[in-house]
Design a protein around this motif. Structure first.
Motif, PDB file in Angstrom:
ATOM      1  N   ILE A   1      -5.479 -16.115  11.821  1.00  0.00           N
ATOM      2  CA  ILE A   1      -5.243 -17.214  12.761  1.00  0.00           C
ATOM      3  C   ILE A   1      -3.789 -17.668  12.697  1.00  0.00           C
ATOM      4  O   ILE A   1      -3.167 -17.994  13.709  1.00  0.00           O
ATOM      5  CB  ILE A   1      -6.200 -18.389  12.454  1.00  0.00           C
ATOM      6  CG1 ILE A   1      -7.652 -17.959  12.734  1.00  0.00           C
ATOM      7  CG2 ILE A   1      -5.840 -19.611  13.286  1.00  0.00           C
ATOM      8  CD1 ILE A   1      -8.677 -18.975  12.282  1.00  0.00           C
ATOM      9  N   GLY A   2      -3.217 -17.666  11.483  1.00  0.00           N
ATOM     10  CA  GLY A   2      -1.828 -18.070  11.335  1.00  0.00           C
ATOM     11  C   GLY A   2      -0.853 -17.100  11.966  1.00  0.00           C
ATOM     12  O   GLY A   2       0.238 -17.495  12.388  1.00  0.00           O
ATOM     13  N   LEU A   3      -1.233 -15.804  12.052  1.00  0.00           N
ATOM     14  CA  LEU A   3      -0.330 -14.809  12.631  1.00  0.00           C
ATOM     15  C   LEU A   3      -0.378 -14.796  14.154  1.00  0.00           C
ATOM     16  O   LEU A   3       0.552 -14.311  14.793  1.00  0.00           O
ATOM     17  CB  LEU A   3      -0.682 -13.420  12.090  1.00  0.00           C
ATOM     18  CG  LEU A   3      -0.272 -13.140  10.644  1.00  0.00           C
ATOM     19  CD1 LEU A   3      -0.791 -11.784  10.198  1.00  0.00           C
ATOM     20  CD2 LEU A   3       1.241 -13.197  10.489  1.00  0.00           C
TER      21      LEU A   3
ATOM     22  N   PHE B   1       5.642   0.523   7.938  1.00  0.00           N
ATOM     23  CA  PHE B   1       5.521   0.872   6.519  1.00  0.00           C
ATOM     24  C   PHE B   1       4.861  -0.257   5.736  1.00  0.00           C
ATOM     25  O   PHE B   1       3.937  -0.029   4.945  1.00  0.00           O
ATOM     26  CB  PHE B   1       6.906   1.180   5.952  1.00  0.00           C
ATOM     27  CG  PHE B   1       6.958   1.267   4.454  1.00  0.00           C
ATOM     28  CD1 PHE B   1       6.241   2.242   3.781  1.00  0.00           C
ATOM     29  CD2 PHE B   1       7.726   0.378   3.717  1.00  0.00           C
ATOM     30  CE1 PHE B   1       6.288   2.325   2.393  1.00  0.00           C
ATOM     31  CE2 PHE B   1       7.781   0.462   2.339  1.00  0.00           C
ATOM     32  CZ  PHE B   1       7.059   1.433   1.674  1.00  0.00           C
ATOM     33  N   LEU B   2       5.315  -1.486   5.956  1.00  0.00           N
ATOM     34  CA  LEU B   2       4.769  -2.617   5.211  1.00  0.00           C
ATOM     35  C   LEU B   2       3.308  -2.879   5.576  1.00  0.00           C
ATOM     36  O   LEU B   2       2.503  -3.255   4.707  1.00  0.00           O
ATOM     37  CB  LEU B   2       5.612  -3.867   5.480  1.00  0.00           C
ATOM     38  CG  LEU B   2       7.068  -3.815   4.999  1.00  0.00           C
ATOM     39  CD1 LEU B   2       7.778  -5.117   5.339  1.00  0.00           C
ATOM     40  CD2 LEU B   2       7.148  -3.519   3.511  1.00  0.00           C
TER      41      LEU B   2
ATOM     42  N   LEU C   1      -0.414  -3.373   2.892  1.00  0.00           N
ATOM     43  CA  LEU C   1      -1.305  -4.520   2.731  1.00  0.00           C
ATOM     44  C   LEU C   1      -2.729  -4.130   2.328  1.00  0.00           C
ATOM     45  O   LEU C   1      -3.286  -4.710   1.384  1.00  0.00           O
ATOM     46  CB  LEU C   1      -1.318  -5.357   4.015  1.00  0.00           C
ATOM     47  CG  LEU C   1      -0.036  -6.153   4.308  1.00  0.00           C
ATOM     48  CD1 LEU C   1      -0.164  -6.896   5.627  1.00  0.00           C
ATOM     49  CD2 LEU C   1       0.250  -7.134   3.182  1.00  0.00           C
ATOM     50  N   PRO C   2      -3.374  -3.155   3.005  1.00  0.00           N
ATOM     51  CA  PRO C   2      -4.730  -2.769   2.567  1.00  0.00           C
ATOM     52  C   PRO C   2      -4.759  -2.205   1.146  1.00  0.00           C
ATOM     53  O   PRO C   2      -5.740  -2.401   0.428  1.00  0.00           O
ATOM     54  CB  PRO C   2      -5.144  -1.710   3.602  1.00  0.00           C
ATOM     55  CG  PRO C   2      -4.296  -1.985   4.793  1.00  0.00           C
ATOM     56  CD  PRO C   2      -2.986  -2.462   4.237  1.00  0.00           C
TER      57      PRO C   2
ATOM     58  N   LEU D   1      -0.625  -4.570  13.842  1.00  0.00           N
ATOM     59  CA  LEU D   1      -1.172  -3.625  12.875  1.00  0.00           C
ATOM     60  C   LEU D   1      -1.483  -4.309  11.547  1.00  0.00           C
ATOM     61  O   LEU D   1      -2.480  -3.975  10.891  1.00  0.00           O
ATOM     62  CB  LEU D   1      -0.189  -2.471  12.660  1.00  0.00           C
ATOM     63  CG  LEU D   1      -0.077  -1.461  13.801  1.00  0.00           C
ATOM     64  CD1 LEU D   1       1.045  -0.466  13.519  1.00  0.00           C
ATOM     65  CD2 LEU D   1      -1.398  -0.713  13.988  1.00  0.00           C
ATOM     66  N   ALA D   2      -0.642  -5.254  11.138  1.00  0.00           N
ATOM     67  CA  ALA D   2      -0.909  -5.997   9.906  1.00  0.00           C
ATOM     68  C   ALA D   2      -2.194  -6.807  10.041  1.00  0.00           C
ATOM     69  O   ALA D   2      -3.011  -6.855   9.116  1.00  0.00           O
ATOM     70  CB  ALA D   2       0.270  -6.912   9.587  1.00  0.00           C
TER      71      ALA D   2
END
Length: 333
Positions: A315-317, A208-209, A213-214, A276-277
């Motif tokens: 890159i952080g994820l 859901f979250l 984001l988009p 997915l994020a």
């Protein structure tokens, strides 16, 4: 009677003018209610959701002359999907039912009990589940169809309603993660230590979250606006005025919500959700980077800064995803 006179007759009805208002109210209630009880994944909440969906479809079909507001392609696809799922609820003779795929075990069982194959059975092996799937699909069709009837202002208010819901879910998820597995903030739904919000599990919340984001990036890109002036001093003044305006403050607020939602996705520890994020952020970068540059008050530098910021987040994820990942064979995935 001509078509114009029929339309005039319908337009004269008081309930016609209230149609959009009722659709908006029911959609708002559906969006707010759905996530509360394990993401609507319990019998009684599902009954409420399906009832609201049927109410939406009833209002949509109340005036057939307004169905042109729904695009033809999605309309046909939705109808065909409902028909295909519904066909599985059609009863057929047991002799024909046994010839369908996946019935070998049932054939042996019926032979053991001495069935004469004179009974009728639905094509679906589990008709109750199929009926629920049909109602779930009807809910999605009803929400899409009702949205086509709304004004842009009403759609915008619904979008902000969903963003508020996502923000509340993110705050609750972070509090759950910080409080541990035994906290009352989980409402007895799960015993995991991850962030789950009011959903049945972490993957549902993360999914859901990730969809929000988009949307947030799109709102930020639109709010930044365009500028046709070529003067450097004029751009500097407009840039300064923008950040002290209500529109500029909304951009900052939406940016903070993006950070909050991204953090919650991380603490769901859902590998699929994090992937997915990351995918959503990357596609959003491709879709909206041009909007953050070009004729924008920040010029081409806006696109460059936006791309660098999104790539930095990607890159952080990656280390986070690697930290939560395990051997696929270990959990039989």
């Amino acid at each position: 009677m001509t078509t114009e006179r029929k339309l005039d007759r319908h337009m004269g009805k008081p309930e016609y003018f209230a149609l959009n208002a009722w659709l908006f109210k029911i959609l708002s209630g559906l969006l707010i209610f759905s996530p509360i009880f394990r993401g609507g994944n319990l019998p009684l909440p599902l009954l409420v959701v399906f009832t609201l969906a049927l109410a939406l479809m009833t209002l949509v079909l109340w005036y057939p002359e307004q169905l042109h507001k729904i695009p033809t392609g999605p309309k046909v696809l939705s109808l065909l999907t409902l028909i295909v799922i519904g066909l599985n609820l059609v009863p057929v003779p047991e002799s024909l039912w046994l010839t369908l795929s996946g019935r070998n075990l049932y054939t042996e069982a019926l032979q053991l009990v001495g069935s004469d194959h004179s009974n009728w059975r639905t094509i679906s092996i589990l008709p109750n589940y199929t009926q629920e799937a049909w109602l779930r699909m009807l809910t999605m069709v009803a929400v899409f169809s009702a949205t086509c009837y709304l004004s842009p202002d009403q759609i915008k208010r619904l979008v902000f309603t969903v963003i508020i819901i996502a923000s509340c879910e993110s705050v609750l998820g972070l509090m759950q993660y910080g409080a541990g597995a035994k906290t009352v903030l989980r409402f007895g739904y799960t015993s995991t230590a991850d962030a789950v919000g009011t959903y049945a599990n972490r993957d549902h919340l993360a999914g859901f979250l990730a969809m929000i984001l988009p949307v947030l990036m799109g709102i930020i890109a639109v709010d930044l606006g365009t500028d046709s002036s070529k003067s450097r001093s004029s751009r500097h003044r407009k840039r300064r005025d923008f950040w002290v305006s209500a529109q500029g403050q909304r951009v900052v607020f939406m940016g903070l919500i993006m950070v909050l939602i991204t953090l919650c996705i991380v603490f769901t520890r859902s590998r699929a959700g994090i992937l997915l994020a990351m995918l959503g952020l990357f596609i959003s970068m491709l879709a909206f980077a041009w909007r953050l540059g070009g004729s924008n008050i920040y010029g081409p530098a806006g696109s460059i800064v936006a791309i660098i910021a999104i790539l930095a987040a990607e890159i952080g994820l990656f280390p986070v995803l690697d930290r939560f990942s395990v051997d696929p064979m270990q959990d039989l995935r």
